[in-house]
Design a protein around this motif. Structure first.
Motif, short mmCIF file in Angstrom:
data_model
loop_
_atom_site.label_atom_id
_atom_site.label_comp_id
_atom_site.label_asym_id
_atom_site.label_seq_id
_atom_site.Cartn_x
_atom_site.Cartn_y
_atom_site.Cartn_z
N ASP A 1 0.84 -1.36 0.04
CA ASP A 1 0.14 0.15 0.05
C ASP A 1 0.99 1.33 0.00
OD1 ASP A 1 -1.70 2.26 0.42
OD2 ASP A 1 -2.88 0.92 2.02
N ALA A 2 1.21 1.95 -1.17
CA ALA A 2 2.06 3.11 -1.33
C ALA A 2 1.38 4.12 -0.49
CB ALA A 2 2.14 3.34 -2.61
N SER A 3 0.05 4.42 -0.52
CA SER A 3 -0.43 5.44 0.02
C SER A 3 -0.13 5.47 1.56
CB SER A 3 -1.99 5.55 -0.26
OG SER A 3 -2.73 6.70 0.70
N LEU A 4 -0.41 4.40 2.09
CA LEU A 4 -0.20 4.03 3.83
C LEU A 4 1.23 4.39 3.97
CD1 LEU A 4 -1.12 3.65 6.39
CD2 LEU A 4 -1.08 1.08 5.90
N GLU A 5 2.23 3.94 3.11
CA GLU A 5 3.61 3.90 3.38
C GLU A 5 4.16 5.48 3.36
OE1 GLU A 5 7.40 1.28 2.00
OE2 GLU A 5 6.31 2.61 0.07
N GLN A 6 3.49 6.08 2.66
CA GLN A 6 3.83 7.64 2.30
C GLN A 6 3.25 8.61 3.61
OE1 GLN A 6 1.76 9.86 -0.69
NE2 GLN A 6 3.10 11.50 -0.66
N LYS A 7 2.09 8.04 4.34
CA LYS A 7 1.62 8.62 5.43
C LYS A 7 2.52 8.23 6.61
CE LYS A 7 -3.21 8.71 3.90
NZ LYS A 7 -4.46 8.11 4.11
N VAL A 8 3.11 7.08 6.80
CA VAL A 8 3.67 6.40 7.62
C VAL A 8 5.44 7.11 7.71
CG1 VAL A 8 4.93 4.26 8.91
CG2 VAL A 8 2.61 4.26 7.80
N SER A 9 5.64 7.47 6.48
CA SER A 9 7.01 8.04 6.24
C SER A 9 6.88 9.43 6.66
CB SER A 9 7.35 8.04 4.83
OG SER A 9 7.37 6.62 4.14
N HIS A 10 5.58 10.23 6.67
CA HIS A 10 5.42 11.33 7.11
C HIS A 10 5.52 11.40 8.79
CE1 HIS A 10 2.72 15.17 7.66
NE2 HIS A 10 3.99 15.28 8.00
N LEU A 11 5.07 10.37 9.37
CA LEU A 11 5.03 10.22 10.78
C LEU A 11 6.46 10.11 11.36
CD1 LEU A 11 2.41 7.90 12.92
CD2 LEU A 11 4.91 7.99 13.24
N MET A 12 7.19 9.11 10.61
CA MET A 12 8.54 8.87 10.97
C MET A 12 9.32 10.16 10.98
SD MET A 12 9.10 5.84 12.04
CE MET A 12 7.23 5.13 12.49
N ARG A 13 9.32 10.84 9.86
CA ARG A 13 10.09 12.09 9.84
C ARG A 13 9.57 12.92 10.84
NH1 ARG A 13 9.16 11.09 4.20
NH2 ARG A 13 7.20 12.59 4.25
N SER A 14 8.14 13.11 11.14
CA SER A 14 7.82 13.94 12.24
C SER A 14 8.45 13.42 13.65
CB SER A 14 6.42 14.32 12.42
OG SER A 14 5.75 14.57 11.06
N ALA A 15 8.51 12.14 13.99
CA ALA A 15 9.36 11.58 15.09
C ALA A 15 10.62 11.85 14.92
CB ALA A 15 8.87 10.28 15.30
N HIS A 16 11.36 11.93 14.01
CA HIS A 16 12.81 12.16 13.56
C HIS A 16 13.39 10.52 14.07
CE1 HIS A 16 16.00 14.34 12.34
NE2 HIS A 16 16.84 13.74 13.50
N TYR A 17 12.56 9.54 13.84
CA TYR A 17 13.12 8.09 14.18
C TYR A 17 13.77 7.50 13.45
CZ TYR A 17 12.76 3.45 15.88
OH TYR A 17 12.93 2.25 16.31
N THR A 18 14.83 6.95 13.85
CA THR A 18 15.72 5.98 13.07
C THR A 18 15.87 4.72 13.68
OG1 THR A 18 17.50 7.80 12.67
CG2 THR A 18 18.08 5.80 12.65
N GLY A 19 15.45 3.69 13.16
CA GLY A 19 15.32 2.32 13.48
C GLY A 19 14.36 1.51 12.83
N ILE A 20 14.30 0.07 13.41
CA ILE A 20 13.26 -0.77 13.07
C ILE A 20 12.10 -0.34 13.75
CG2 ILE A 20 12.48 -3.27 13.15
CD1 ILE A 20 15.55 -3.86 12.95
N PHE A 21 10.80 -0.68 13.08
CA PHE A 21 9.41 -0.05 14.04
C PHE A 21 8.48 -1.06 13.33
CE2 PHE A 21 9.30 2.35 10.01
CZ PHE A 21 7.98 2.22 9.61
N GLU A 22 7.38 -1.09 13.92
CA GLU A 22 6.26 -1.77 13.80
C GLU A 22 4.80 -1.04 13.92
OE1 GLU A 22 4.82 -6.22 14.90
OE2 GLU A 22 4.34 -4.96 16.45
N LEU A 23 4.13 -0.90 12.84
CA LEU A 23 2.94 -0.25 12.63
C LEU A 23 1.79 -1.17 12.93
CD1 LEU A 23 0.97 2.35 11.93
CD2 LEU A 23 1.20 1.31 9.63
N GLU A 24 1.05 -1.01 13.90
CA GLU A 24 -0.30 -1.91 14.30
C GLU A 24 -1.65 -1.32 13.90
OE1 GLU A 24 -0.72 -3.89 17.97
OE2 GLU A 24 1.41 -4.11 18.18
N LEU A 25 -2.35 -2.14 13.09
CA LEU A 25 -3.44 -1.74 12.73
C LEU A 25 -4.66 -2.65 13.00
CD1 LEU A 25 -3.14 -1.01 8.95
CD2 LEU A 25 -2.82 0.85 10.79
#
Length: 385
Positions: A240-264
């Motif tokens: 899902d490219a659209s969801l990936e784009q939104k989560v990318s925005h979230l990670m940039r806002s969090a300034h996060y570096t690392g492995i992560f898990e999104l739970e839906l």
């Protein structure tokens, strides 16, 4: 630079998550150093992939121990972990670790502690366009102001050692007031109750503070434990490219570096809602590697090359069936929701397990001995280990 030139250190526990990360790295010829708080480990010590074992007395001591012993390496080590409380300990030591290790972080001391808070996560998720479950935070004893019943209650912070004990489904005011009597927290999150069809964890990697982000694989479940966790599942590619784009925005806002898990969480009509982000590796990391997405190895490789290259993925051309064998047996068979013969058939068709790994069977046999021994001690009324 070759990954084999770097030390890999896992701050963790004698648990399947740490074991999975050891296996992920070990299958690429890397035997990690493991730092744990347990004084009598029995699981990870039986893995052929263990490099060195170091024991400390507390969670808070672990990252300080790592900084003291490996903080001046000529080649910067990678530092991983397995739980939120260890992530927070690493976060507390951000200034000690920065520049000396590659480690999962949010760019400043204290930020991971903020991000673990569910309200902070939901605010970020809403800001980035994700579908967030309607939620209110109230004082224990207060009634909802905007939500209608049924309502799900939860702690706002997963660091609370009894957070699962604060989870209730309340169909009316009387049930909510009764639930408050059994809680040990003052601040309570109230959420719209979702009639769950599925819970979908999606595994991702963020490098350089969210400059590049990739969502790689997702898990869908056929059976769930009583605590809501999928115990018999399948892993498929994330697309899902659209969801990936939104989560990318979230990670940039969090300034996060690392492995992560999104739970839906997915409701009965197929609508997916944001539940939470785990800013760390999670329990089915080795199953992801069996599917072709070895998260610990990929994070290290992409960090060194400063670029995410999805051609490094070698995903299977069909779903990977995963069973958490001990939990599924206990939750599904022992509690009567699945017959033993159905479970046995599912066990035989599974491609990956939580403990069983034919290349590294020592931990499974150790776990089995422990469980059989505890069952006998229970019969004899002796103290369990």
């Amino acid at each position: 630079m070759e990954l084999a030139q770097h030390k890999f250190i896992i701050i963790g526990s004698d648990h399947s998550n740490t074991l999975g990360q050891m296996r992920c790295l070990g299958e690429h010829g890397i035997k990690p150093i493991v730092v744990i708080t347990e004084q009598q480990p029995y699981l990870i010590t039986k893995s052929k992939y263990l490099g060195e074992l170091h024991q400390v007395k507390s969670i808070a001591e672990a990252p300080r121990y790592v900084a003291e012993h490996w903080g001046n390496e000529a080649v910067k080590p990678f530092l991983y972990t397995d739980r939120d409380d260890f992530m927070c300990a690493i976060d507390d030591c951000y200034d000690l670790l920065e520049g000396k290790f590659y480690f999962w972080n949010a760019g400043q001391k204290g930020r991971i502690r903020q991000l673990i808070n569910k309200e902070e996560q939901m605010a970020l998720a809403h800001e980035c366009g994700l579908n967030v479950i309607p939620t209110e935070q109230v004082k224990r004893g207060e009634l909802p102001h905007t939500l209608s019943y049924p309502i799900f209650t939860k702690a706002s912070n997963s660091l609370n050692p009894y957070w699962k004990a604060n989870c209730f489904v309340c169909h009316n005011e009387a049930e909510l007031l009764d639930a408050y009597q059994h809680m040990g927290i003052d601040e309570v999150l109230l959420q719209k109750y979702i009639h769950k069809k599925d819970e979908t964890p999606i595994e991702g990697i963020s490098i350089d503070g969210g400059r590049e982000v990739a969502l790689l694989v997702k898990k869908s479940s056929f059976r769930f434990a009583n605590n809501g966790f999928g115990v018999f599942s399948e892993i498929t590619p994330f697309t899902d490219a659209s969801l990936e784009q939104k989560v990318s925005h979230l990670m940039r806002s969090a300034h996060y570096t690392g492995i992560f898990e999104l739970e839906l969480i997915v409701d009965a009509d197929g609508t997916a809602y944001f539940m939470e982000i785990n800013f760390r590796n999670t329990m089915f990391n080795h199953a992801c590697a069996d599917f072709g997405a070895n998260l610990p190895w990929l994070f290290a490789k992409w960090t060194l090359q400063e670029h995410i290259d999805k051609s490094d993925l070698q995903l299977r051309d069909k779903p990977l069936v995963v069973m958490y064998e001990m939990e599924d047996l206990k939750e599904s068979v022992a509690k009567g929701s699945t017959s033993f013969f159905q479970w046995l058939g599912d066990f035989r068709r599974a491609d990956s397990y939580l403990y069983i790994d034919h290349r590294d069977m020592g931990p499974f046999w150790a776990l089995l001995r422990r469980k059989v021994g505890n069952a006998l001690r229970g019969v004899l009324h002796l103290k369990k280990r």
